[in-house]
Structure formats: C-alpha cells, structure tokens
Design a protein around this motif. Structure first.
Motif, PDB file in Angstrom:
ATOM      1  N   GLY A  76       0.794  -1.219   0.000  1.00  0.00           N
ATOM      2  CA  GLY A  76       0.000   0.000   0.000  1.00  0.00           C
ATOM      3  C   GLY A  76       0.825   1.265   0.000  1.00  0.00           C
ATOM      4  N   GLY A  77       2.032   1.196  -0.557  1.00  0.00           N
ATOM      5  CA  GLY A  77       2.928   2.351  -0.602  1.00  0.00           C
ATOM      6  C   GLY A  77       4.103   2.245   0.354  1.00  0.00           C
ATOM      7  N   LEU A  78       4.040   1.342   1.328  1.00  0.00           N
ATOM      8  CA  LEU A  78       5.173   1.097   2.227  1.00  0.00           C
ATOM      9  C   LEU A  78       6.078   0.072   1.557  1.00  0.00           C
ATOM     10  N   ARG A  79       7.347   0.416   1.377  1.00  0.00           N
ATOM     11  CA  ARG A  79       8.295  -0.481   0.716  1.00  0.00           C
ATOM     12  C   ARG A  79       8.949  -1.384   1.766  1.00  0.00           C
ATOM     13  N   VAL A  80       8.673  -2.682   1.650  1.00  0.00           N
ATOM     14  CA  VAL A  80       9.116  -3.675   2.625  1.00  0.00           C
ATOM     15  C   VAL A  80      10.045  -4.662   1.942  1.00  0.00           C
ATOM     16  N   ALA A  81      11.174  -4.944   2.582  1.00  0.00           N
ATOM     17  CA  ALA A  81      12.102  -5.969   2.111  1.00  0.00           C
ATOM     18  C   ALA A  81      12.179  -7.061   3.170  1.00  0.00           C
ATOM     19  N   MET A  82      12.430  -8.281   2.713  1.00  0.00           N
ATOM     20  CA  MET A  82      12.561  -9.411   3.631  1.00  0.00           C
ATOM     21  C   MET A  82      13.812 -10.208   3.288  1.00  0.00           C
ATOM     22  N   ILE A  83      14.460 -10.687   4.353  1.00  0.00           N
ATOM     23  CA  ILE A  83      15.636 -11.547   4.242  1.00  0.00           C
ATOM     24  C   ILE A  83      15.670 -12.378   5.520  1.00  0.00           C
ATOM     25  N   HIS A  84      16.187 -13.583   5.467  1.00  0.00           N
ATOM     26  CA  HIS A  84      16.229 -14.391   6.694  1.00  0.00           C
ATOM     27  C   HIS A  84      17.332 -13.915   7.636  1.00  0.00           C
ATOM     28  N   ASP A  85      18.545 -13.859   7.134  1.00  0.00           N
ATOM     29  CA  ASP A  85      19.700 -13.535   7.976  1.00  0.00           C
ATOM     30  C   ASP A  85      20.250 -12.170   7.578  1.00  0.00           C
ATOM     31  N   SER A  86      20.142 -11.213   8.478  1.00  0.00           N
ATOM     32  CA  SER A  86      20.637  -9.855   8.200  1.00  0.00           C
ATOM     33  C   SER A  86      22.098  -9.675   8.602  1.00  0.00           C
ATOM     34  N   GLY A  87      22.722 -10.717   9.110  1.00  0.00           N
ATOM     35  CA  GLY A  87      24.123 -10.629   9.508  1.00  0.00           C
ATOM     36  C   GLY A  87      24.294 -10.115  10.930  1.00  0.00           C
ATOM     37  N   ALA A  88      25.507  -9.748  11.245  1.00  0.00           N
ATOM     38  CA  ALA A  88      25.861  -9.307  12.598  1.00  0.00           C
ATOM     39  C   ALA A  88      25.101  -8.050  12.995  1.00  0.00           C
ATOM     40  N   ALA A  89      24.886  -7.894  14.294  1.00  0.00           N
ATOM     41  CA  ALA A  89      24.177  -6.718  14.810  1.00  0.00           C
ATOM     42  C   ALA A  89      24.934  -5.433  14.479  1.00  0.00           C
ATOM     43  N   ARG A  90      26.248  -5.480  14.608  1.00  0.00           N
ATOM     44  CA  ARG A  90      27.051  -4.298  14.332  1.00  0.00           C
ATOM     45  C   ARG A  90      26.962  -3.922  12.845  1.00  0.00           C
ATOM     46  N   GLY A  91      26.545  -2.727  12.562  1.00  0.00           N
ATOM     47  CA  GLY A  91      26.455  -2.243  11.194  1.00  0.00           C
ATOM     48  C   GLY A  91      25.219  -2.703  10.440  1.00  0.00           C
ATOM     49  N   ARG A  92      24.256  -3.314  11.146  1.00  0.00           N
ATOM     50  CA  ARG A  92      23.086  -3.893  10.472  1.00  0.00           C
ATOM     51  C   ARG A  92      22.287  -2.858   9.686  1.00  0.00           C
ATOM     52  N   LEU A  93      21.968  -1.729  10.292  1.00  0.00           N
ATOM     53  CA  LEU A  93      21.152  -0.731   9.598  1.00  0.00           C
ATOM     54  C   LEU A  93      21.816  -0.251   8.309  1.00  0.00           C
ATOM     55  N   ALA A  94      23.088   0.067   8.363  1.00  0.00           N
ATOM     56  CA  ALA A  94      23.799   0.532   7.164  1.00  0.00           C
ATOM     57  C   ALA A  94      23.880  -0.574   6.118  1.00  0.00           C
ATOM     58  N   ARG A  95      24.104  -1.808   6.560  1.00  0.00           N
ATOM     59  CA  ARG A  95      24.209  -2.935   5.637  1.00  0.00           C
ATOM     60  C   ARG A  95      22.863  -3.193   4.948  1.00  0.00           C
ATOM     61  N   MET A  96      21.782  -3.116   5.707  1.00  0.00           N
ATOM     62  CA  MET A  96      20.456  -3.330   5.125  1.00  0.00           C
ATOM     63  C   MET A  96      20.072  -2.181   4.195  1.00  0.00           C
ATOM     64  N   ARG A  97      20.504  -0.976   4.495  1.00  0.00           N
ATOM     65  CA  ARG A  97      20.244   0.164   3.608  1.00  0.00           C
ATOM     66  C   ARG A  97      20.950  -0.047   2.267  1.00  0.00           C
ATOM     67  N   ARG A  98      22.191  -0.549   2.323  1.00  0.00           N
ATOM     68  CA  ARG A  98      22.917  -0.831   1.078  1.00  0.00           C
ATOM     69  C   ARG A  98      22.258  -1.968   0.304  1.00  0.00           C
ATOM     70  N   ARG A  99      21.822  -2.979   0.999  1.00  0.00           N
ATOM     71  CA  ARG A  99      21.224  -4.159   0.356  1.00  0.00           C
ATOM     72  C   ARG A  99      19.853  -3.845  -0.253  1.00  0.00           C
ATOM     73  N   PHE A 100      19.071  -3.008   0.458  1.00  0.00           N
ATOM     74  CA  PHE A 100      17.718  -2.670   0.028  1.00  0.00           C
ATOM     75  C   PHE A 100      17.561  -1.151   0.026  1.00  0.00           C
ATOM     76  N   PRO A 101      18.153  -0.460  -0.953  1.00  0.00           N
ATOM     77  CA  PRO A 101      18.214   0.999  -0.926  1.00  0.00           C
ATOM     78  C   PRO A 101      16.866   1.711  -0.942  1.00  0.00           C
ATOM     79  N   SER A 102      15.832   1.082  -1.459  1.00  0.00           N
ATOM     80  CA  SER A 102      14.545   1.779  -1.516  1.00  0.00           C
ATOM     81  C   SER A 102      13.586   1.366  -0.400  1.00  0.00           C
ATOM     82  N   ALA A 103      14.001   0.474   0.478  1.00  0.00           N
ATOM     83  CA  ALA A 103      13.106  -0.037   1.521  1.00  0.00           C
ATOM     84  C   ALA A 103      12.865   0.982   2.629  1.00  0.00           C
ATOM     85  N   ASP A 104      11.630   0.958   3.135  1.00  0.00           N
ATOM     86  CA  ASP A 104      11.278   1.691   4.347  1.00  0.00           C
ATOM     87  C   ASP A 104      11.435   0.795   5.572  1.00  0.00           C
TER      88      ASP A 104
END
Length: 160
Positions: A76-104
C-alpha cells in the motif's frame, strides 16, 4: 492493513501445529510475512488458511519450501524488504540500507531475538520466534498496522 510477522517457526520440531496464541493474532490478518526457517511446507499451508503469505527461504528450510532468498514488496505504498539472515548486529542498519536501498522497512529473522530499530529512514524488524525462544523470556511474533503507505504501528508481542 493488519500484517502478522513470523520467523523461525522450525516445524515440526517446534511447531507441531499453529499455537492457539498465534492463531488468535492470525485471525483477521490481511497479510502474513514469514522471514524464513519455516522448515516444512505444511506450515505455509496452515498459515494460508488465515491470510495470504509471503515467505523468504531460511537456512533450515527444506527443499519443499519454494521461496526466494530476499523479497521486496509494496504494501500500500510502504516499501518492505525481507531476508532471513541480516548478519551481525554491528552495522546492520547501514548494511540493510545498502542491500535494500529503496526499503522503508526490512524484516528478518534467524537470531530468534526480537528487534525493532530505526535510523535515517530505515526500520529493521525481527519478530523473534513464536515457538523457539532460545534465550528470550517469551516466544514472540510481530504485528504491523499500515495505513495509506505509512507504518502507523509496529509491535512485538509475546505468545508463550
């Protein structure tokens, strides 16, 4: 839109059938998102009796789980990405932003540790596991409410 978020159900070892507390949340759901480690396709059939299901493949999923490693949805306009393993806690937000650049919102599982964290326009959300709590005090699942393309409510709720 009411969305129930699950991960790491680990059937049949941990999920013999849908636990009553989980079923209570599934009733009335518009959509179910499962972030992997379903382990057997019967769980997906059981969930589909409640609402449409989107799933990503987890590291313990068998060959009968036909699912992509990652998935990107427009809810409905919210961009959602899914993955099972996002990796280590350290740096997760930046890593997920790189992996899914358009996700909210990025939904993931694997750790069984519930998490709801955001920064710089990206929210990462792990519902935990409803059936294999490991070192957590409760088994959990996630609830999202989306209105007009906006995530207006997100919560992680105990179910055991």
């Amino acid at each position: 839109m009411k969305v129930v978020v699950l991960a790491d159900t680990h059937a049949p070892r941990r999920w013999k059938s849908c636990p009553p507390e989980v079923a209570g949340h599934l009733r009335g759901a518009d959509l179910i998102l499962h972030a992997g480690d379903v382990c057997t396709a019967g769980v997906l059939d059981e969930l589909a009796a409640y609402a449409p299901v989107h799933v990503v493949k987890g590291n313990n999923d068998g060959p009968d789980i036909v699912a992509p490693e990652t998935l990107e949805l427009d809810l409905g306009g919210l961009r959602v990405a899914m993955i099972h393993d996002s990796g280590a806690a350290r740096g997760r937000l930046a890593r997920m932003r790189r992996r899914f650049p358009s996700a909210d919102l990025v939904i993931f599982g694997h750790s069984h540790i519930p998490l709801d964290e955001s920064d710089a326009g990206l929210r990462v959300f792990n519902p935990g596991s409803p059936t294999d709590r490991r070192r957590q005090p409760y088994g959990t699942l996630g609830l999202l409410r989306i209105e007009d393309g906006v995530l207006v409510e997100a919560g992680i709720v105990p179910v055991t």
